[in-house]
Motif scaffolding. Structure first.
Motif, PDB file in Angstrom:
ATOM      1  N   ASN A 130       0.839  -1.200   0.000  1.00 44.16           N
ATOM      2  CA  ASN A 130       0.000   0.000   0.000  1.00 44.16           C
ATOM      3  C   ASN A 130       0.878   1.256   0.000  1.00 44.16           C
ATOM      4  OD1 ASN A 130       0.948   0.228   2.672  1.00 44.16           O
ATOM      5  ND2 ASN A 130      -0.856  -0.804   3.506  1.00 44.16           N
ATOM      6  N   GLU A 131       0.236   2.421   0.011  1.00 41.62           N
ATOM      7  CA  GLU A 131       1.009   3.663  -0.046  1.00 41.62           C
ATOM      8  C   GLU A 131       1.771   3.924   1.249  1.00 41.62           C
ATOM      9  OE1 GLU A 131      -1.338   7.308  -0.298  1.00 41.62           O
ATOM     10  OE2 GLU A 131      -3.123   6.174   0.273  1.00 41.62           O
ATOM     11  N   LYS A 132       1.331   3.320   2.350  1.00 39.12           N
ATOM     12  CA  LYS A 132       2.060   3.448   3.611  1.00 39.12           C
ATOM     13  C   LYS A 132       3.463   2.845   3.482  1.00 39.12           C
ATOM     14  CE  LYS A 132       1.619   2.332   8.549  1.00 39.12           C
ATOM     15  NZ  LYS A 132       0.806   1.624   9.574  1.00 39.12           N
ATOM     16  N   PRO A 138      -4.960  -4.690   0.995  1.00 41.22           N
ATOM     17  CA  PRO A 138      -6.034  -5.682   1.107  1.00 41.22           C
ATOM     18  C   PRO A 138      -6.774  -5.923  -0.207  1.00 41.22           C
ATOM     19  CG  PRO A 138      -6.691  -3.608   2.128  1.00 41.22           C
ATOM     20  CD  PRO A 138      -5.242  -3.488   1.805  1.00 41.22           C
ATOM     21  N   ALA A 139      -6.660  -4.989  -1.151  1.00 36.63           N
ATOM     22  CA  ALA A 139      -7.368  -5.122  -2.428  1.00 36.63           C
ATOM     23  C   ALA A 139      -6.509  -5.786  -3.508  1.00 36.63           C
ATOM     24  CB  ALA A 139      -7.828  -3.752  -2.912  1.00 36.63           C
ATOM     25  N   GLU A 193      -9.568   3.696   8.007  1.00 38.41           N
ATOM     26  CA  GLU A 193     -10.930   3.156   7.984  1.00 38.41           C
ATOM     27  C   GLU A 193     -11.235   2.501   6.642  1.00 38.41           C
ATOM     28  OE1 GLU A 193     -13.544   6.350   8.936  1.00 38.41           O
ATOM     29  OE2 GLU A 193     -12.626   6.759  10.901  1.00 38.41           O
ATOM     30  N   ILE A 194     -10.772   3.119   5.559  1.00 33.82           N
ATOM     31  CA  ILE A 194     -10.995   2.553   4.226  1.00 33.82           C
ATOM     32  C   ILE A 194     -10.268   1.219   4.088  1.00 33.82           C
ATOM     33  CG2 ILE A 194     -10.518   2.860   1.766  1.00 33.82           C
ATOM     34  CD1 ILE A 194     -10.968   5.865   2.188  1.00 33.82           C
ATOM     35  N   TYR A 195      -8.994   1.187   4.507  1.00 36.89           N
ATOM     36  CA  TYR A 195      -8.230  -0.055   4.421  1.00 36.89           C
ATOM     37  C   TYR A 195      -8.883  -1.161   5.242  1.00 36.89           C
ATOM     38  CZ  TYR A 195      -4.221   1.987   1.976  1.00 36.89           C
ATOM     39  OH  TYR A 195      -3.400   2.570   1.034  1.00 36.89           O
ATOM     40  N   ALA A 232     -12.048  -1.409   6.058  1.00 34.03           N
ATOM     41  CA  ALA A 232     -13.304  -1.818   5.415  1.00 34.03           C
ATOM     42  C   ALA A 232     -13.028  -2.753   4.237  1.00 34.03           C
ATOM     43  CB  ALA A 232     -14.071  -0.583   4.943  1.00 34.03           C
ATOM     44  N   ILE A 233     -12.008  -2.426   3.433  1.00 30.99           N
ATOM     45  CA  ILE A 233     -11.648  -3.282   2.296  1.00 30.99           C
ATOM     46  C   ILE A 233     -11.177  -4.644   2.791  1.00 30.99           C
ATOM     47  CG2 ILE A 233     -10.036  -3.579   0.378  1.00 30.99           C
ATOM     48  CD1 ILE A 233     -10.050  -0.548   0.035  1.00 30.99           C
ATOM     49  N   SER A 234     -10.382  -4.624   3.851  1.00 25.02           N
ATOM     50  CA  SER A 234      -9.879  -5.878   4.410  1.00 25.02           C
ATOM     51  C   SER A 234     -11.023  -6.754   4.907  1.00 25.02           C
ATOM     52  CB  SER A 234      -8.898  -5.582   5.550  1.00 25.02           C
ATOM     53  OG  SER A 234      -8.360  -6.762   6.061  1.00 25.02           O
ATOM     54  N   ASP A 235     -11.989  -6.132   5.577  1.00 20.97           N
ATOM     55  CA  ASP A 235     -13.152  -6.892   6.065  1.00 20.97           C
ATOM     56  C   ASP A 235     -13.947  -7.485   4.906  1.00 20.97           C
ATOM     57  OD1 ASP A 235     -12.457  -6.268   8.641  1.00 20.97           O
ATOM     58  OD2 ASP A 235     -13.874  -4.606   8.842  1.00 20.97           O
ATOM     59  N   LEU A 236     -14.104  -6.704   3.835  1.00 18.22           N
ATOM     60  CA  LEU A 236     -14.838  -7.196   2.667  1.00 18.22           C
ATOM     61  C   LEU A 236     -14.111  -8.360   2.003  1.00 18.22           C
ATOM     62  CD1 LEU A 236     -16.020  -3.836   1.039  1.00 18.22           C
ATOM     63  CD2 LEU A 236     -17.473  -5.593   2.043  1.00 18.22           C
TER      64      LEU A 236
END
Length: 546
Positions: A420-422, A475-476, A512-514, A516-520
Motif C-alpha cells: 500500500n502507499e504506507k 487488502p485489495a 478506515e478505508i483499508y 473496510a476493504i480488508s473486512d470485505l
C-alpha cells in the motif's frame, strides 16, 4: 568526539510541545546522543521520540523569558517547543542543531541501534545478484555475471558483480569503462521475459569535442540487439545539454558509430530545481487557509506535478519500446545515478508483475538504487525546509520523485500492487533518517568500507517480519501479470495527499478505508469457502440420487 560535548542540557521540565493534530501539552524533554524524547507528565504513554537526523531545520524565536524552537523535519512534520529560561533555550537549540548535522556516518544512530527483535531473514543477504541472475537464466543464456569490478577498481559507484552480455569479456569491459562517465559502463537493468528485449543503463559516453570513438563500446551495445533490427537510446537530458556536455568531455553516442540505435531525448529535471519545487509544494500544503483558486495556481506554479509527469512519460516510453516494439533500450543522462535509475525502475514496475509485490519491489530498490550507486547520503542530506543558502546542487529529492511516480501508478491500478502507499511513505522516511543502515552512504564501496552490513541492522530484516509486514499489505491486491499502462495526461497526475498533506489534514479515514476493504475481502473468502462446500454437497447429493 564525545556526544556529551554537544549536549549542554540533557533534561528539562515544563516544556510546552506543539505538534500536528494535538493540543499543546506540558512535557519533560530529554536529549540523548541520537534522539529527542518529549513526554507528558500528565498522560502516561503520551510521548514523542524524534531522531536528530530527521530534523531538517532548527528555527529559534527568543523571548525575554526563554523562547520557542521550531523543528522542521525531513518528513515534512513541524514541531514547536516552548522553553523557559534563556540558557536552557539556547542550550537545547544548539544541541539539536549540532546533533542533526553530524557529517561522520559512524556517529549516526544505525551504528548504535540495539536490535530488539528476532531476525528471521537477514536483509543484508536477501537480494544477492546470483538470485536475480538465476531468474534471467530461466529464459535466456545470453548474459553472465561479471566480477570485473572486484574491489571496485573499474567503477567506484558500481557493485562488484554486474550482469553483462555473455559474449563480452572482462578486458573489453575495462576498455568500455574508460569511455563512459565515472566508469559506469552499460549493464543489464531488466530483461523482458516474452521477447528478450533488454533495458541497459550507463553513464554518458566521453566523446568530447573531438568525437572520440570506442569500438568496444559499440560492440557491447550492438551485441544487445541480437536479432532485433533497431534499439533506442533514451537520453534524459535536453539535446542542448547533451551537446553542451561535449565541451566538458562528455556527450552522446554519434549516429555514425551507432547506426542501429535511435536516440530520443526525454529531458528530466534533477538536483536543485527539484528541491526548490518540493519546498514550494510543502509550503503550499502547510497553508490550510488558501482559497481554491490560489491553491491550484500555486500548485501548478511550483512545478512538482510536472516533474512527476516528465519521469512517468519517459518510463512509459521505455516500457513501450520494450513491450510493444520489442526493441532493447539503453538509458542514460550524464552520470547515470539519478534520472537514469528513476526511469529504469519505473519501467520495470510497469512491465513486470514481480516488481509490484513487496519482495519484488524491495529487490528493485536494492539492485536499481542501493547497489547501482544512487548517492543517498548526498541527495537526502537536506529536505524541503532547508534554506536555499544552505543547499547545494547535489541535494535533491530524486528518490521521492520515484516513489511519487510509483504512487501515481498505484493510484491508477490500486488492485495490482501487493503493498500500500504506507509502504512507500515508510521507504521515503527511512531514506532520510533511519535507525537501520540500509540507506547509509552513497554506494556499495562506501558501505563495505564502513562494514555497514556487519555493524548495523538492515531495514529489510525489520519490515519483512510477519508481524510487521502486514501493516504494508494492500487488502485489495489481486495479482496482475499484464503490463499496466498508466495515463500521463495532466488530469491523471494527482497530488499525493497521504505524503504531502498528512501533517495538515488528518488521515484517519484512510485507515478506515483499508479496514473496510480488508473486512470485505475476508467476507469474500468466507463466502467462497461456503459456496465451495455447498457445491460439493450438491454433487454428492446428485451422485447419491442416481
Amino acid at each position: 568526539m564525545e556526544f556529551a560535548e554537544l549536549i549542554k542540557t540533557t533534561k528539562l521540565e515544563n516544556v510546552i510541545l506543539h505538534r500536528p493534530f494535538c493540543e499543546p501539552i506540558e512535557c519533560a524533554l530529554c536529549i540523548t546522543s541520537h534522539q529527542l524524547l518529549v513526554s507528558s507528565r500528565k498522560n502516561d504513554g503520551d510521548e514523542l521520540w524524534l531522531l536528530h537526523s530527521i530534523v531538517d531545520a532548527v528555527e529559534r524565536k527568543a523571548t525575554p523569558t526563554g523562547g520557542s524552537i521550531t523543528l522542521k523535519c525531513k518528513d515534512f512534520q513541524i514541531i514547536q517547543l516552548d522553553i523557559r529560561g534563556q540558557d536552557e533555550f539556547n542550550n537545547v537549540a544548539n544541541s539539536i542543531d549540532c546533533l542533526s548535522n553530524l557529517d561522520d556516518p559512524r556517529l549516526l544512530y544505525p551504528f548504535y541501534y540495539p536490535c530488539n527483535f528476532e531476525i528471521v531473514e537477514d536483509g543484508w543477504f536477501a537480494f544477492q545478484i546470483e538470485k536475480e541472475f538465476s531468474k534471467i537464466m530461466m529464459y535466456s543464456d545470453a548474459w553472465r555475471i561479471s566480477y570485473v569490478n572486484k574491489n571496485f577498481t573499474i567503477c567506484p559507484s558500481y557493485p562488484e558483480a554486474v550482469i553483462v552480455p555473455k559474449s563480452i569479456n572482462d578486458e573489453t569491459i575495462i576498455g568500455i569503462a574508460a569511455f563512459r562517465c565515472l566508469g559506469r559502463f552499460p549493464v543489464l537493468s531488466y530483461l523482458h521475459k516474452s521477447n528478450k528485449a533488454a533495458i541497459m543503463r550507463s553513464g554518458q559516453p566521453m566523446v568530447g569535442t573531438s568525437s572520440k570513438r570506442c569500438k568496444e563500446d559499440e560492440k557491447l551495445i550492438n551485441t544487445v540487439l541480437g536479432s532485433q533490427k533497431r534499439g533506442y537510446i533514451i537520453e534524459t537530458r535536453t539535446q542542448n545539454l547533451a551537446q553542451l556536455a561535449r565541451s566538458k568531455g562528455g556527450g552522446f553516442e554519434p549516429e555514425v558509430h551507432y547506426p542501429l540505435w535511435r536516440r530520443v531525448h526525454k529531458p528530466i529535471d534533477r538536483h536543485s530545481s527539484l528541491l526548490d519545487s518540493l519546498s514550494k509544494l510543502i509550503e503550499l500544503c502547510n497553508e490550510t487557509s488558501s482559497s481554491m483558486d490560489k491553491f491550484l495556481s500555486r500548485l501548478e506554479s511550483c512545478g512538482w506535478l510536472s516533474h512527476i509527469k516528465d519521469v512517468l512519460m519517459c518510463a512509459c516510453l521505455v516500457a513501450q519500446c520494450i513491450d510493444q516494439e520489442e526493441a532493447s533500450v539503453l538509458v542514460h543522462g550524464s552520470e547515470g545515478m539519478d534520472s537514469t535509475l528513476q526511469v529504469c525502475s519505473l519501467a520495470q514496475v510497469i512491465l513486470d508483475q514481480d516488481c509490484r509485490t513487496v519482495h519484488g519491489f524491495e529487490a528493485l530498490i536494492e539492485r536499481e538504487w542501493l547497489q547501482s550507486g544512487h548517492p543517498f547520503a548526498t541527495r537526502c542530506k537536506h529536505g524541503a525546509y532547508t534554506i536555499p543558502s544552505s543547499r547545494t546542487r547535489e541535494q535533491s529529492p530524486i528518490f521521492l520523485v520515484f516513489l511519487d511516480c510509483v504512487y501515481q501508478i498505484y493510484h491508477q491500478f490500486p488492485c495490482s500492487f501487493e503493498f500500500n502507499e504506507k509502504f512507500l511513505i515508510m521507504l521515503f522516511e527511512h531514506a532520510y533518517a533511519s535507525p537501520f543502515g540500509t540507506f547509509l552512504e552513497n554506494c556499495v564501496k562506501q558501505r563495505k568500507s564502513l562494514e555497514i552490513s556487519k555493524k548495523t541492522v538492515s531495514l529489510w530484516s525489520y519490515i519483512n517480519r510477519p508481524d510487521k509486514i502486514c501493516e504494508y499489505l494492500n487488502p485489495a491486491y489481486e495479482p496482475n501479470s499484464a503490463v499496466i499502462w498508466p495515463s500521463v495526461a495532466p488530469q491523471s497526475i494527482v497530488l499525493w495527499e497521504a505524503m504531502y498533506l498528512r501533517w495538515s489534514i488528518p488521515q484517519g479515514f484512510r485507515h478506515e478505508i483499508y479496514n473496510a476493504i480488508s473486512d470485505l475481502k475476508d467476507y469474500e473468502k468466507e463466502m467462497k469457502s461456503k459456496a465451495a462446500k455447498l457445491r460439493t454437497q450438491l454433487l454428492q447429493l446428485a451422485i447419491a440420487n442416481r
